[in-house]
Design an enzyme around this catalytic site. Structure first.
Site, PDB file in Angstrom:
ATOM      1  CB  ALA A 176      -0.947  -0.102   1.127  1.00 42.02           C
ATOM      2  CG  HIS A 177      -1.175   4.877   0.459  1.00 46.70           C
ATOM      3  ND1 HIS A 177      -2.049   6.066   0.425  1.00 46.70           N
ATOM      4  CD2 HIS A 177      -1.492   4.223   1.720  1.00 46.70           C
ATOM      5  CE1 HIS A 177      -3.103   5.914   1.395  1.00 46.70           C
ATOM      6  NE2 HIS A 177      -2.487   4.965   2.287  1.00 46.70           N
ATOM      7  CG  ASN A 178       2.058   7.040   2.428  1.00 48.03           C
ATOM      8  OD1 ASN A 178       2.530   7.680   1.336  1.00 48.03           O
ATOM      9  ND2 ASN A 178       1.011   7.169   2.905  1.00 48.03           N
TER      10      ASN A 178
END
Length: 345
Positions: free
Chosen positions: A236-238
């Site tokens: 997922a993001h980050n």
């Protein structure tokens, strides 16, 4: 496939110790069950060695301490030897050559020397593809993305806008780098948070088929050098993944989680958002990580906890049906005694 190799040459290549006739020639690598004349196979057990002898293998590669009457090379690490054998004697990949007439390369894109671009592959505006990199048919390199030297992008790989891929990276079919992170302000209606960051994949990373790595909201989702990711993994993001990690199939890593160097996730592990897994930790299959994991720990279960604690709890849970039946028997005995006591009274 390479031509015949003598066992003596093979011993030198593997850094092993020759036993038997060094003039024996091998032309292919096979499993003990499918070997035969001209084949060499790696046998880590007496049972595998017996099968290889029955199938008349030309030679075997065996660990120290395993008795063997066949022409052999003794090594300290059979799995590493198998990898070296396959590199030497296995079939060579048939990569595309040159730039196919049906490929689409934007005039402002830059291709390094000896880049291969297959049919219907696309390299967008301002993108860079490094020397000797191979783009299979239908691979996509987005605007202003960069792919380093000696990479392989298999069919239907997507390297999204501004994504950065290092050198010697292998992206298997259907891998997507730079899809939008899952960011919404809950509604109704749900309001999308623009995901304007990127993905950085460092050198010597391999990412499996169907795996997705979301771009960061603002900065970069990062995959550290030498990390290997299996098929059907969601990053997922980050998320920040360190160097030399191993992530098996069907894992899901939620937003802003951190995996430090050398972390191992077995199959179907879920990692919660903002969780940190310490350097060298191992998370066993189908575990759910809901809180930070110390460096070097081995955890298991849902929620994940030290492996021995989880195993003890599992053993205790298996006793529950018998314990429940004992309680019911005791309850029936107590009820009978109470009834008898009332009758006497």
């Amino acid at each position: 496939m390479a031509g015949p190799v003598t066992l003596e040459e093979l011993a030198r290549h593997l850094g092993g110790r020759l036993e038997g006739d060094g003039r024996v020639e091998v032309v292919r690598v096979a499993s003990p069950e499918s070997c035969g004349p001209g084949a060499v196979c790696v046998c880590a057990s007496a049972q595998a060695l017996q099968v290889a002898a029955e199938r008349k293998a030309a030679a075997v590669v065996v660990p120290e301490g395993l008795a063997c009457n066949l022409p052999a090379v003794r090594v300290t690490d059979p799995r590493r030897a198998l990898a070296a054998l396959l590199e030497l004697l296995g079939p060579r990949p048939h990569h595309p050559q040159g730039v196919h007439p049906a490929a689409v390369v934007h005039p402002t894109a830059r291709l390094g020397p000896q880049v291969a671009v297959g049919a219907f592959a696309v390299v967008e505006e301002g993108a860079t593809v490094g020397a000797r990199t191979v783009l299979y048919p239908f691979a996509y390199v987005g605007p202003h993305a960069s792919v380093g030297d000696d990479c392989v992008l298999y069919p239907h790989v997507v390297v999204g806008e501004r994504v950065q891929v290092g050198n010697r990276v292998v992206l298997h079919a259907g891998c997507v780098l730079g899809s939008d992170g899952f960011g919404f302000v809950p509604g109704p209606p749900h309001h999308k948070i623009p995901q304007v960051g990127t993905v950085v994949v460092e050198d010597d990373v391999e990412i499996g088929a169907g795996t997705t790595v979301d771009r960061a909201t603002l900065d970069a989702t990062r995959i550290g050098a030498g990390t290997k990711i299996d098929n059907l993994v969601q990053v997922a993001h980050n998320v920040q993944i360190g160097r030399g990690c191993l992530i098996a199939a069907q894992c899901g890593i939620a937003g802003s989680a951190v995996l430090e160097d050398g972390v191992v996730l077995a199959g179907q592990v879920g990692v919660g958002d903002h969780v940190r897994i310490g350097r060298g930790a191992v998370v066993l299959a189908q575990s759910g990580v809901t809180k930070d994991v110390p460096a070097g720990a081995t955890v298991y279960g849902h929620p994940a906890q030290p492996r021995q604690d989880e195993l003890r709890e599992q053993a205790a849970r298996r006793q529950l049906p018998r314990l429940l039946e004992r309680i019911r028997r005791l309850e029936r005995l107590v009820a009978k005694e109470e009834d008898a006591g009332k009758g006497v009274g």
